[in-house]
Design a protein around this motif. Sequence first.
Motif, mmCIF file in Angstrom:
data_model
loop_
_atom_site.group_PDB
_atom_site.id
_atom_site.type_symbol
_atom_site.label_atom_id
_atom_site.label_comp_id
_atom_site.label_asym_id
_atom_site.label_seq_id
_atom_site.Cartn_x
_atom_site.Cartn_y
_atom_site.Cartn_z
ATOM 1 N N VAL A 163 33.380 -34.543 108.479
ATOM 2 C CA VAL A 163 34.411 -34.364 107.743
ATOM 3 C C VAL A 163 35.781 -35.083 108.394
ATOM 4 N N ASP A 164 36.460 -35.848 107.459
ATOM 5 C CA ASP A 164 37.684 -36.524 108.109
ATOM 6 C C ASP A 164 38.800 -35.402 107.780
ATOM 7 N N THR A 165 39.039 -34.251 108.447
ATOM 8 C CA THR A 165 40.017 -33.542 107.887
ATOM 9 C C THR A 165 41.504 -33.667 107.957
ATOM 10 N N PHE A 166 41.712 -34.729 108.757
ATOM 11 C CA PHE A 166 43.222 -35.074 108.833
ATOM 12 C C PHE A 166 43.257 -36.431 108.194
ATOM 13 N N LEU A 174 34.327 -43.921 112.081
ATOM 14 C CA LEU A 174 33.429 -43.309 111.386
ATOM 15 C C LEU A 174 31.947 -43.697 111.882
ATOM 16 N N THR A 175 31.794 -45.300 112.102
ATOM 17 C CA THR A 175 30.495 -45.768 112.661
ATOM 18 C C THR A 175 30.049 -45.174 113.739
ATOM 19 N N PHE A 193 29.765 -36.921 103.995
ATOM 20 C CA PHE A 193 30.954 -37.407 104.275
ATOM 21 C C PHE A 193 31.950 -36.768 103.433
ATOM 22 N N HIS A 194 33.055 -36.225 103.824
ATOM 23 C CA HIS A 194 34.109 -35.608 103.288
ATOM 24 C C HIS A 194 35.150 -36.141 103.756
ATOM 25 N N SER A 195 35.916 -36.922 102.743
ATOM 26 C CA SER A 195 37.202 -37.854 103.328
ATOM 27 C C SER A 195 38.605 -37.251 102.616
ATOM 28 N N HIS A 196 39.482 -37.732 103.548
ATOM 29 C CA HIS A 196 40.996 -37.412 103.012
ATOM 30 C C HIS A 196 41.712 -38.605 102.929
ATOM 31 N N ASN A 197 42.571 -39.021 101.912
ATOM 32 C CA ASN A 197 43.132 -40.126 101.869
ATOM 33 C C ASN A 197 44.505 -40.229 102.325
ATOM 34 N N ASN A 198 44.753 -39.702 103.663
ATOM 35 C CA ASN A 198 45.897 -39.955 104.208
ATOM 36 C C ASN A 198 46.315 -41.237 104.463
ATOM 37 N N GLN A 199 45.535 -42.010 104.826
ATOM 38 C CA GLN A 199 45.784 -43.310 105.149
ATOM 39 C C GLN A 199 45.185 -44.408 104.036
ATOM 40 N N GLN A 200 44.943 -44.012 102.731
ATOM 41 C CA GLN A 200 44.647 -44.699 101.712
ATOM 42 C C GLN A 200 43.315 -45.525 102.187
ATOM 43 N N LEU A 201 42.489 -44.827 102.787
ATOM 44 C CA LEU A 201 40.987 -45.395 103.242
ATOM 45 C C LEU A 201 39.863 -44.430 102.644
ATOM 46 N N SER A 202 40.252 -43.488 102.120
ATOM 47 C CA SER A 202 39.203 -42.660 101.559
ATOM 48 C C SER A 202 38.020 -43.302 100.880
ATOM 49 N N PHE A 203 38.296 -43.967 99.854
ATOM 50 C CA PHE A 203 37.219 -44.572 99.057
ATOM 51 C C PHE A 203 36.772 -45.832 99.844
ATOM 52 N N ASP A 223 31.099 -36.866 99.043
ATOM 53 C CA ASP A 223 31.887 -35.921 98.464
ATOM 54 C C ASP A 223 32.950 -36.626 97.673
ATOM 55 N N ALA A 224 33.397 -36.317 96.521
ATOM 56 C CA ALA A 224 34.487 -36.938 95.878
ATOM 57 C C ALA A 224 34.928 -36.000 94.597
ATOM 58 N N SER A 225 36.235 -36.102 94.303
ATOM 59 C CA SER A 225 36.618 -35.192 93.190
ATOM 60 C C SER A 225 37.317 -36.008 92.127
ATOM 61 N N LEU A 226 37.358 -35.281 91.023
ATOM 62 C CA LEU A 226 38.141 -36.089 89.873
ATOM 63 C C LEU A 226 39.499 -36.555 90.021
ATOM 64 N N CYS A 227 39.951 -37.707 90.017
ATOM 65 C CA CYS A 227 41.206 -38.340 90.312
ATOM 66 C C CYS A 227 41.470 -37.868 91.725
ATOM 67 N N GLY A 228 40.635 -37.572 92.405
ATOM 68 C CA GLY A 228 40.977 -37.406 93.743
ATOM 69 C C GLY A 228 41.752 -36.046 94.257
ATOM 70 N N MET A 229 41.429 -35.218 93.338
ATOM 71 C CA MET A 229 42.351 -33.635 93.307
ATOM 72 C C MET A 229 41.711 -33.100 94.618
ATOM 73 N N GLY A 230 42.598 -32.809 95.269
ATOM 74 C CA GLY A 230 42.382 -31.850 96.619
ATOM 75 C C GLY A 230 43.615 -31.721 97.606
ATOM 76 N N ARG A 231 43.765 -30.879 98.423
ATOM 77 C CA ARG A 231 44.731 -30.496 99.238
ATOM 78 C C ARG A 231 45.448 -31.653 99.812
ATOM 79 N N GLY A 232 46.649 -31.910 99.775
ATOM 80 C CA GLY A 232 47.472 -32.826 100.652
ATOM 81 C C GLY A 232 47.187 -34.293 100.094
ATOM 82 N N ALA A 233 46.737 -35.044 100.783
ATOM 83 C CA ALA A 233 46.660 -36.362 100.096
ATOM 84 C C ALA A 233 45.385 -36.670 99.335
#
Length: 541
Positions: A163-166, A174-175, A193-203, A223-233
């Motif tokens: 999990v890339d929490t922040f 990651l590697t 892998f559960h990512s967050h898009n704070n640095q535009q690197l999630s995908f 993990d992924a969500s429709l339209c990236g919906m999730g807390r914060g980024a």
Amino acid sequence: MREQVQLLDCTLRDGAYIVNSEFGIPAIKGIIKKMQDANVDIIECGWLKDAPHREGSTFYHLPADLEFYLTEKNPRTTYVAMIDWDRYDLDSLPDCDHKSIDAIRVVFPQHKYKEGIAVSQRIKERGYKVYLQAANTLGYSDRELVDLAGEINWVSPVCLSVVDTFGAMYGEDLTHILSILDEHLDKHIKLGFHSHNNQQLSFALTMQFVEFLLQTNRSCIVDASLCGMGRGAGNATTELVANFLNRKFQGNYDMNVIMDAIDMYMQHFQEHYQWGYSTPYFIAGMYCTHVNNIAYLSQNHRTNARDMRNIIESLSAEERKKYDYDLLEATYIDYQSKMINDETTLRFLKEQFRNREILLLLPGKSLIAEREKIISYISRVNPVVIGVNAVFADYSYDYVFFSNKIRYDYAKEIYPEIFYKFSRIVASNIKTDADENELLVNFNLLVKRGWDHFDNAGIMCLRLLNKLHVSGVALAGFDGFGDSYDENYADVSLPPINPGKKWEELNAEINDILLDFESATKDYMKITFITDSKFVLGAQR
């Protein structure tokens, strides 16, 4: 390779942060149905919580609460709910009957993985499949990752997710983590892998994750969500990840059904809520800080990006991971409280303003619409003219008052000929060393706390004038806020310092601050509006 990689849609779980779980019955039923029809392998339907379930919410108390939303279970789909390792009473959890969820995902913090794994063992004993989420995996040392893998092997879950929490990871982070876990984790246990898009690197990181693990011949879950919906980024987007898996790894996800899900259920949330990449959430990723710290500074203090970065940077690494609002408020106040010796400045201004009327020119649209009235007033009264947080070529000033660094820098860079022409009164939250033709005053002496927008520039300037014993102040351009930003300011390019669109609430609060100030000074200061305003003084009520 199709069987080696699975897609988990977490819209109804991670998106619950955005809507406080209140998706509504149609959206919950519809998203689950669309995701199973699109052949998404795992659907995370929400959370298990220690509270009674409310219809239309993705917070459930018992797995049976979910049955209402599952119109027809797909035997090829795994249905999951998440629990925080210490926030759900497992004594309430019945044995799995497969009528609703098939599995439970347990999330645990970095230093509580042994406790989280013990919880997962109890869940397995009830007949549920178990998936584990190691929050802030980036914070684990190499030794801790090895120990984590050993503990995971003992309970043997379906999957352990990184999990890339922040949202702070880069590819090499990651590697590195995957290399250690892949070496020490039993081969039948999947890695997720559960990512967050704070640095535009999630995908990008999600693609790298899949490609790396398939080279090791280990099965994986993304993990992924429709339209990236999730807390914060937000997260990696289901539509992007599904298309990637289809094109590169023989995926069988129905993109038409996924598009239908977005059209039918996500447009409403996109129109009424905000999530996704932003500069403040980039700062969260930059410093591995909890998104609640960012939200607090944004919502309570409208903190600009530069100040936010400096405030977060001043916290320790451990403090950033938590959200201690008392500490954050103290840090913010300390940052803003750049005390200077302004006695000479105040003496000088008091003498300059003695027995003079003062006209404050604030940046509202009425500076253009009612220019003739303002110019007539200046000609008739001959006041000291002070611009507030903005300058305009149509007016001549005696002084310009700045309390916001963004507005100060904007005026300096866009209108240098005006900026340098007139004397500038600058609050110490902007700078503590005066340039030529500048007078510095203490920020803390100009504010009264107790409101979210306590640092409104117009009222700060009034507080300064009060300290200088000014008895008469006229206000122009103090219009208040309408529904459109373009309608609010004489300069439509003026940088916004009031995020969000709750203009009526903002107007009400600023009016309340103004009335509080007027009440305290009414015996010796007369305030008048010479242009139209949404704000009303006590004498006008």
